[in-house]
Design a protein around this motif. Structure first.
Motif, mmCIF file in Angstrom:
data_model
loop_
_atom_site.group_PDB
_atom_site.id
_atom_site.type_symbol
_atom_site.label_atom_id
_atom_site.label_comp_id
_atom_site.label_asym_id
_atom_site.label_seq_id
_atom_site.Cartn_x
_atom_site.Cartn_y
_atom_site.Cartn_z
ATOM 1 N N THR A 1 2.885 -8.417 -3.736
ATOM 2 C CA THR A 1 3.277 -7.123 -3.174
ATOM 3 C C THR A 1 4.522 -6.631 -3.902
ATOM 4 O OG1 THR A 1 2.391 -7.737 -1.006
ATOM 5 C CG2 THR A 1 3.911 -5.876 -1.081
ATOM 6 N N ILE A 2 4.463 -5.392 -4.368
ATOM 7 C CA ILE A 2 5.551 -4.791 -5.140
ATOM 8 C C ILE A 2 6.097 -3.595 -4.368
ATOM 9 C CG2 ILE A 2 6.168 -3.665 -7.314
ATOM 10 C CD1 ILE A 2 3.753 -5.181 -8.569
ATOM 11 N N VAL A 3 7.394 -3.574 -4.162
ATOM 12 C CA VAL A 3 8.049 -2.469 -3.459
ATOM 13 C C VAL A 3 9.080 -1.851 -4.387
ATOM 14 C CG1 VAL A 3 9.496 -1.805 -1.504
ATOM 15 C CG2 VAL A 3 7.695 -3.512 -1.193
ATOM 16 N N LYS B 1 13.194 1.476 1.079
ATOM 17 C CA LYS B 1 14.099 2.537 1.490
ATOM 18 C C LYS B 1 13.468 3.332 2.627
ATOM 19 C CE LYS B 1 16.029 3.093 -3.179
ATOM 20 N NZ LYS B 1 16.231 4.035 -4.321
ATOM 21 N N ALA B 2 14.321 3.950 3.424
ATOM 22 C CA ALA B 2 13.829 4.778 4.519
ATOM 23 C C ALA B 2 12.941 5.893 3.975
ATOM 24 C CB ALA B 2 14.998 5.378 5.295
ATOM 25 N N LYS C 1 4.574 8.824 -2.611
ATOM 26 C CA LYS C 1 3.858 7.685 -2.043
ATOM 27 C C LYS C 1 2.353 7.957 -2.063
ATOM 28 C CE LYS C 1 7.650 5.516 -0.585
ATOM 29 N NZ LYS C 1 8.106 4.233 -1.160
ATOM 30 N N GLY C 2 1.579 6.892 -2.052
ATOM 31 C CA GLY C 2 0.141 7.007 -1.839
ATOM 32 C C GLY C 2 -0.713 7.108 -3.082
ATOM 33 N N LEU C 3 -0.098 7.157 -4.269
ATOM 34 C CA LEU C 3 -0.859 7.244 -5.510
ATOM 35 C C LEU C 3 -0.211 6.375 -6.582
ATOM 36 C CD1 LEU C 3 -1.495 11.100 -5.781
ATOM 37 C CD2 LEU C 3 -3.197 9.361 -5.192
ATOM 38 N N ASP D 1 6.669 6.202 -6.537
ATOM 39 C CA ASP D 1 7.248 4.884 -6.305
ATOM 40 C C ASP D 1 6.209 3.808 -6.595
ATOM 41 O OD1 ASP D 1 9.504 6.193 -5.460
ATOM 42 O OD2 ASP D 1 9.020 6.021 -3.323
ATOM 43 N N ALA D 2 6.648 2.745 -7.237
ATOM 44 C CA ALA D 2 5.732 1.640 -7.566
ATOM 45 C C ALA D 2 5.624 0.705 -6.365
ATOM 46 C CB ALA D 2 6.231 0.898 -8.801
ATOM 47 N N ASP D 3 4.947 1.180 -5.324
ATOM 48 C CA ASP D 3 4.641 0.364 -4.146
ATOM 49 C C ASP D 3 3.180 -0.055 -4.256
ATOM 50 O OD1 ASP D 3 7.187 0.951 -3.240
ATOM 51 O OD2 ASP D 3 6.531 2.586 -1.942
ATOM 52 N N LEU D 4 2.950 -1.301 -4.595
ATOM 53 C CA LEU D 4 1.612 -1.748 -4.934
ATOM 54 C C LEU D 4 1.307 -3.087 -4.272
ATOM 55 C CD1 LEU D 4 1.982 -1.150 -8.784
ATOM 56 C CD2 LEU D 4 0.867 0.397 -7.168
#
Length: 282
Positions: free
Chosen positions: A255-257, A275-276, A207-209, A215-218
């Motif tokens: 928003t992409i999770v 996800k947790a 996470k965070g980068l 993970d593609a959280d953007l």
């Protein structure tokens, strides 16, 4: 808890991160009696005063240093705490600040009453500036929201029966990006404070980068347009914001999770779920 003897065993045993809401409860209880009967919500910032916050932060840091225990100080609210940490904060201690404590202050009580009531309380305008400088200098490590979405019905009970807390998640990124566009900080700093640094502090893997294997959280935002915070536009179930009427930019467009679009231009895809989180040892 406020007594050192009660808190010390927590620091003495184990090796996981300890995150503290730093307020001296004994002092607060004493001051509640001193100011009993006052129903002006502005008294909240005097009951839970700056000394109550500093006392608790000093005690937590003392025990962290004694046992070399990883410590995180939640929602730092005072300039005196920030300056104390500037001189005494070891490498294994981190701290956060909320947009509320950076941008709101005790003047908000006159405008929005109990909607401005939170713990730790809002402080004087001078504290805003000291907290900002501490964030810019790295004394404070990142941004958090202390999201507490009490309903308007709960807030209408009147002080001291009204609960402390305010919603913060939905407006946090636009608030900080608006400050970036005003020259207070940079967009890259906001990204670090709200993405990279929290992931590092809590050792959350992947996470965070934006990086291969992560993970593609953007979130894609609009920095060209501004719009006001309006109750009818908010997704939060409590349906209000202390920043109502503020004209902000940087609102999320997409928003992409986990590589999947969960929000796009006002529409939520409720079938997409995250996800947790996993937390590494500190």
């Amino acid at each position: 808890m406020s007594r050192e003897a009660e808190i010390e065993p927590i620091f003495a045993r184990g090796d996981r991160l300890i995150a503290v809401h730093a307020e001296d409860q004994a002092r607060i209880l004493q001051r509640r009696q001193e100011f009993k009967g006052i129903t002006d919500p502005a008294i909240h910032s005097q009951i839970q005063d700056e000394t109550a916050a500093l006392n608790a932060t000093k005690l937590a840091l003392k025990l962290s240093q004694k046992y070399q225990r990883r410590l995180h100080i939640l929602h730092l609210s005072t300039g005196i705490e920030a300056e104390f940490l500037r001189e005494n904060k070891p490498s294994w201690v981190t701290a956060e600040v909320t947009p509320q404590h950076l941008l709101l202050n005790t003047e908000a009580y006159e405008k929005i009453g109990t909607l401005a009531q939170m713990n730790p309380p809002l402080r004087s305008p001078e504290n805003n500036q000291i907290l900002w400088q501490a964030l810019l200098d790295g004394v404070i490590d990142f941004i958090a929201t202390d999201h507490a979405p009490h309903t308007l019905e709960e807030k209408a009970k009147g002080y001291p029966n009204s609960p402390s807390g305010m919603p913060g998640v939905e407006t946090s990124l636009p608030l900080m990006l608006t400050q970036a566009m005003a020259g207070k900080c940079s967009v890259s700093q906001v990204s670090s404070w709200m993405g990279t640094k929290p992931a590092e502090a809590y050792k959350i893997p992947n996470k965070g980068l934006i990086k291969t294997g992560y993970d593609a959280d953007l979130v894609l935002v609009d920095l060209d347009n501004y719009r006001p915070v309006l109750r009818e536009d908010l997704q939060t179930k409590c349906g209000w914001s202390p920043f109502e009427g503020w004209n902000l930019t940087g609102w999320p467009i997409i928003t992409i999770v986990g590589g999947n679009i969960v929000y796009e231009r006002g529409k939520l895809n409720t079938e997409v779920r995250g996800k947790a989180l996993q937390f590494g040892k500190n």
